[in-house]
Design an enzyme around this catalytic site. Structure first.
Site, PDB file in Angstrom:
ATOM      1  N   ASP A 180       0.935  -1.046  -0.028  1.00  0.00           N
ATOM      2  CA  ASP A 180      -0.096   0.261   0.018  1.00  0.00           C
ATOM      3  C   ASP A 180       1.084   1.317   0.007  1.00  0.00           C
ATOM      4  O   ASP A 180       1.599   1.370   1.104  1.00  0.00           O
ATOM      5  CB  ASP A 180      -0.814  -0.038   1.210  1.00  0.00           C
ATOM      6  CG  ASP A 180      -2.013   1.190   1.244  1.00  0.00           C
ATOM      7  OD1 ASP A 180      -1.649   2.130   0.467  1.00  0.00           O
ATOM      8  OD2 ASP A 180      -3.054   1.150   1.547  1.00  0.00           O
ATOM      9  N   HIS A 181       1.072   1.763  -1.223  1.00  0.00           N
ATOM     10  CA  HIS A 181       2.310   2.703  -1.236  1.00  0.00           C
ATOM     11  C   HIS A 181       1.945   3.987  -0.259  1.00  0.00           C
ATOM     12  O   HIS A 181       2.940   4.736   0.063  1.00  0.00           O
ATOM     13  CB  HIS A 181       2.304   3.152  -2.757  1.00  0.00           C
ATOM     14  CG  HIS A 181       1.173   4.085  -3.262  1.00  0.00           C
ATOM     15  ND1 HIS A 181       0.113   3.599  -3.807  1.00  0.00           N
ATOM     16  CD2 HIS A 181       1.103   5.354  -3.283  1.00  0.00           C
ATOM     17  CE1 HIS A 181      -0.668   4.585  -4.265  1.00  0.00           C
ATOM     18  NE2 HIS A 181      -0.012   5.809  -4.035  1.00  0.00           N
ATOM     19  N   HIS A 243      -6.157   2.462   1.301  1.00  0.00           N
ATOM     20  CA  HIS A 243      -5.378   3.602   1.769  1.00  0.00           C
ATOM     21  C   HIS A 243      -5.887   4.273   2.838  1.00  0.00           C
ATOM     22  O   HIS A 243      -5.258   4.582   4.017  1.00  0.00           O
ATOM     23  CB  HIS A 243      -5.269   4.566   0.343  1.00  0.00           C
ATOM     24  CG  HIS A 243      -4.566   4.131  -0.528  1.00  0.00           C
ATOM     25  ND1 HIS A 243      -3.485   2.985  -0.844  1.00  0.00           N
ATOM     26  CD2 HIS A 243      -5.101   4.212  -2.053  1.00  0.00           C
ATOM     27  CE1 HIS A 243      -3.251   2.815  -2.233  1.00  0.00           C
ATOM     28  NE2 HIS A 243      -4.134   3.423  -2.990  1.00  0.00           N
TER      29      HIS A 243
HETATM   30  P1  NAP Z   1      -0.625  -1.964 -17.298  1.00  0.00           P
HETATM   31  O1  NAP Z   1       0.125  -0.545 -17.736  1.00  0.00           O
HETATM   32  O2  NAP Z   1      -1.710  -2.186 -17.942  1.00  0.00           O
HETATM   33  O3  NAP Z   1       0.556  -2.855 -17.400  1.00  0.00           O
HETATM   34  C1  NAP Z   1       0.250  -4.248 -17.496  1.00  0.00           C
HETATM   35  C2  NAP Z   1       1.499  -5.199 -17.554  1.00  0.00           C
HETATM   36  O4  NAP Z   1       1.089  -6.465 -17.385  1.00  0.00           O
HETATM   37  C3  NAP Z   1       2.400  -4.828 -18.721  1.00  0.00           C
HETATM   38  O5  NAP Z   1       3.781  -5.061 -18.651  1.00  0.00           O
HETATM   39  C4  NAP Z   1       1.975  -6.259 -19.624  1.00  0.00           C
HETATM   40  O6  NAP Z   1       2.796  -6.186 -20.787  1.00  0.00           O
HETATM   41  C5  NAP Z   1       1.811  -7.081 -18.449  1.00  0.00           C
HETATM   42  N1  NAP Z   1       0.953  -8.244 -18.955  1.00  0.00           N
HETATM   43  C6  NAP Z   1      -0.331  -8.294 -19.277  1.00  0.00           C
HETATM   44  N2  NAP Z   1      -0.845  -9.468 -19.441  1.00  0.00           N
HETATM   45  C7  NAP Z   1       0.118 -10.346 -19.401  1.00  0.00           C
HETATM   46  C8  NAP Z   1       0.340 -11.783 -19.237  1.00  0.00           C
HETATM   47  N3  NAP Z   1      -0.542 -12.582 -19.654  1.00  0.00           N
HETATM   48  N4  NAP Z   1       1.835 -12.226 -18.699  1.00  0.00           N
HETATM   49  C9  NAP Z   1       2.499 -11.408 -18.517  1.00  0.00           C
HETATM   50  N5  NAP Z   1       2.562 -10.133 -18.282  1.00  0.00           N
HETATM   51  C10 NAP Z   1       1.473  -9.568 -18.698  1.00  0.00           C
HETATM   52  O7  NAP Z   1      -0.854  -1.797 -15.642  1.00  0.00           O
HETATM   53  P2  NAP Z   1      -0.236  -1.003 -14.452  1.00  0.00           P
HETATM   54  O8  NAP Z   1      -0.849   0.412 -14.595  1.00  0.00           O
HETATM   55  O9  NAP Z   1       1.419  -1.070 -14.701  1.00  0.00           O
HETATM   56  O10 NAP Z   1      -0.621  -1.568 -13.126  1.00  0.00           O
HETATM   57  C11 NAP Z   1      -0.148  -2.971 -12.523  1.00  0.00           C
HETATM   58  C12 NAP Z   1      -0.493  -3.192 -11.595  1.00  0.00           C
HETATM   59  O11 NAP Z   1      -0.408  -2.242 -10.582  1.00  0.00           O
HETATM   60  C13 NAP Z   1      -2.014  -3.584 -11.449  1.00  0.00           C
HETATM   61  O12 NAP Z   1      -2.508  -4.621 -10.543  1.00  0.00           O
HETATM   62  C14 NAP Z   1      -2.618  -2.192 -11.059  1.00  0.00           C
HETATM   63  O13 NAP Z   1      -3.843  -2.304 -10.044  1.00  0.00           O
HETATM   64  C15 NAP Z   1      -1.590  -1.790  -9.785  1.00  0.00           C
HETATM   65  N6  NAP Z   1      -1.462  -0.468  -9.626  1.00  0.00           N
HETATM   66  C16 NAP Z   1      -0.872   0.467 -10.622  1.00  0.00           C
HETATM   67  C17 NAP Z   1      -0.658   1.808 -10.139  1.00  0.00           C
HETATM   68  C18 NAP Z   1      -0.307   2.792 -11.383  1.00  0.00           C
HETATM   69  O14 NAP Z   1      -0.027   4.088 -10.965  1.00  0.00           O
HETATM   70  N7  NAP Z   1      -0.188   2.440 -12.531  1.00  0.00           N
HETATM   71  C19 NAP Z   1      -1.333   2.109  -8.977  1.00  0.00           C
HETATM   72  C20 NAP Z   1      -1.329   1.273  -7.910  1.00  0.00           C
HETATM   73  C21 NAP Z   1      -1.592  -0.007  -8.319  1.00  0.00           C
HETATM   74  P3  NAP Z   1       2.704  -7.133 -21.951  1.00  0.00           P
HETATM   75  O15 NAP Z   1       1.532  -6.525 -22.788  1.00  0.00           O
HETATM   76  O16 NAP Z   1       3.975  -6.968 -22.654  1.00  0.00           O
HETATM   77  O17 NAP Z   1       2.385  -8.370 -21.584  1.00  0.00           O
END
Ligand code: NAP
Length: 495
Positions: A180-181, A243
């Site tokens: 939880d950042h 949070h």
């Molecule tokens: P995102 O931009 O949609 O990135 C998703 C990542 O997962 C990509 O690198 C994608 O790469 C990979 N991926 C998708 N399907 C896959 C598969 N079958 N096998 C392996 N890799 C796969 O999502 P994000 O915003 O970075 O968020 C990631 C996580 O962090 C989520 O759980 C989100 O709820 C959490 N989170 C994000 C933030 C934020 O600020 N972004 C904040 C808090 C929490 P490929 O398409 O190359 O596979």
């Protein structure tokens, strides 16, 4: 005052979702900053893992762009950027198939006692279980490995429990780091320091002296771009259950006997379990939901969510009560929302008025003492005091803020800004160090859902829609009424 940096031991960190938004915006820049600070050993290896077909060089090029976008020019020196990029490697793996897993095992090589191995799951939660299973299947989990999972951790108690069970088939609780950042923010940790390292506040930290607490997480942006995804969760699941619940716990918990992970988390869990459950009648009286209207250059929530009938809240305010000796009678008001006046997060602790005022003609315009713990935009702490207005005008009273902005306290001089480490930087290093204090335990997450589930269910059963509010405002009218009814007022949403 200069921050001391304690180097961590050599590690291999595998970032699943390495091509995604979180990895590019927070994780890679955060790791770079830790190298810059001298905290990361140069033989650390960071493996990016995702489906995209990249090789090491391709991933380094992507990482270079990420650093150029999310690390300031002043912090980027060519040599250090090269050193960092050389620590990066890439393996194409698919969470939903056998593709790439044996290559990952090969590249990690045999377990080395001296190196920490950590797996950071920065992917959609539906992949958490499959990745844990495949890590186990490919034999890369060592007894000392760690797995890091991002929110959302389930969407109710049942799914959170199922996730905990699934992870626990391959990892012990001591190996699971639920991020939880908010807990990585300087101010949030300072809240614990202020409470438990100073004798000043703790005797006052109870219902006898504290009138009420307000916790606000206000965002100025809406859900544009990810409206249909957000519409499946809403403010309660997205912000309150995790949070804000953590902020409430740190504000309200008893002093732990030690500053160690389980002692701290035991105390937080007791707070969650002491929250008075809400019946449907309580939900109607003590909670308010809202949805933003179009304005401030953006569409309405319903347009952003692409569902004209959506009953999902982009705003929630509620009155929580903690039924224990310390807090009985002191409400904790929580509010969070999107497209509000400004981006601002804080915990405001309002103290009761003095029992008797000798300045009888002065008091009406003055508020009591308040301690404001600001999480954003500028982390810091303010203590609102009443003093005599300086000058010869007689005994007039005025309010002054005693203000401490951490960037200043950390050594900013002559107007230069000191960079405050991002929460992710600290938390990733804590994972490597094996310190779980700032991570949520499985039972905490489930207990938080157990409190929020009936509220969400009562909203659904009521058939009522969230109240519309103007974009750029401080939320729906009913949220103001929630406090007015108790003879109180929200603090202004202002930066
Ligand atoms: P995102 O931009 O949609 O990135 C998703 C990542 O997962 C990509 O690198 C994608 O790469 C990979 N991926 C998708 N399907 C896959 C598969 N079958 N096998 C392996 N890799 C796969 O999502 P994000 O915003 O970075 O968020 C990631 C996580 O962090 C989520 O759980 C989100 O709820 C959490 N989170 C994000 C933030 C934020 O600020 N972004 C904040 C808090 C929490 P490929 O398409 O190359 O596979």
């Amino acid at each position: 005052m200069v921050a001391r940096t304690i180097p961590v031991q050599p590690f291999d960190l595998v970032v699943f979702g390495a091509t995604g938004d979180l990895a590019r915006r927070k994780l890679l820049p955060g790791l770079y900053h830790r190298l810059q600070a001298g905290q990361m050993p140069e033989d650390a290896r960071i493996f990016g893992a995702a489906r995209s077909e990249l090789d090491d060089e391709g991933y380094r090029a992507m990482a270079r762009e990420a650093l150029e976008s999310f690390v300031t020019k002043d912090d980027r020196t060519p040599e250090l950027v090269e050193t960092f990029l050389n620590m990066l490697h890439y393996v194409a793996v698919d969470a939903s198939s056998d593709e790439g897993w044996s290559t990952l095992a090969e590249r990690l090589g045999p377990a080395d006692d001296g190196r920490v191995r950590a797996f950071y799951l920065s992917v959609a939660p539906r992949f958490f279980g499959a990745i844990a299973d495949r890590l186990a299947g490919s034999g890369v989990i060592t007894p000392d490995s760690r797995i890091v999972v991002e929110k959302p951790l389930g969407r109710d108690q049942e799914s959170a429990h199922a996730l905990n069970e699934r992870l626990s088939t391959h990892f012990t609780e001591a190996q699971i780091y639920r991020i939880d950042h908010y807990l990585g923010k300087e101010t949030v940790q300072n809240l614990m320091a202020i409470r438990f390292a100073n004798a000043l506040f703790e005797p006052l930290w109870n219902a006898r002296h504290i009138d009420h607490v307000q916790i606000t997480v206000a965002e100025s942006i809406g859900v544009e771009g990810r409206g249909s995804y957000y519409d499946q969760s809403g403010a309660m699941r997205d912000m309150v259950q995790n949070h804000m619940m953590q902020l409430l716990c740190l504000t309200a918990m008893e002093p732990p006997a030690h500053f160690d992970p389980d002692a701290v988390r035991d105390e937080k869990l007791k707070v969650i379990r002491a929250l008075s459950p809400m019946s449907p009648t309580d939900v109607a009286r003590k909670t308010v939901r809202g949805q933003y209207r179009a304005g401030t250059g953006g569409a309405s929530y319903l347009e952003d969510a692409e569902d004209a009938d959506s009953a999902t809240e982009s705003y929630v305010a509620l009155r929580a009560e903690i039924a224990n000796w310390r807090w009985s009678g002191t409400p904790f008001y929580l509010r969070t929302g999107k497209r509000l006046r400004t981006r601002m997060s804080e915990i405001a602790v309002f103290f009761k008025d003095p029992p008797h005022s000798i300045f009888t003609d002065q008091v009406s315009s003055l508020h009591g003492n308040a301690l404001i713990i600001r999480l954003q935009p500028d982390e810091g702490i303010t203590l609102r005091m009443t003093i005599k207005d300086p000058g010869p005008g007689g005994m007039r009273l005025t309010e002054v803020p005693l203000d401490m902005t951490f960037a200043d306290a950390m050594g900013a001089k002559n107007g230069t800004k000191v960079r405050m480490p991002d929460a992710y930087e600290r938390l990733i290093m804590d994972v490597i160090r094996g310190n779980q204090t700032l991570f949520m335990r499985g039972d905490e997450v489930e207990a938080a859902w157990a409190w929020t589930d009936p509220i969400i269910a009562a909203w659904g059963a009521s058939g009522e829609k969230p109240q519309p509010y103007d974009s750029g405002s401080s939320g729906p009218e009913d949220a103001l009424m929630l406090l007015h009814r108790d003879g109180r007022r929200w603090r202004e949403i202002a930066s």
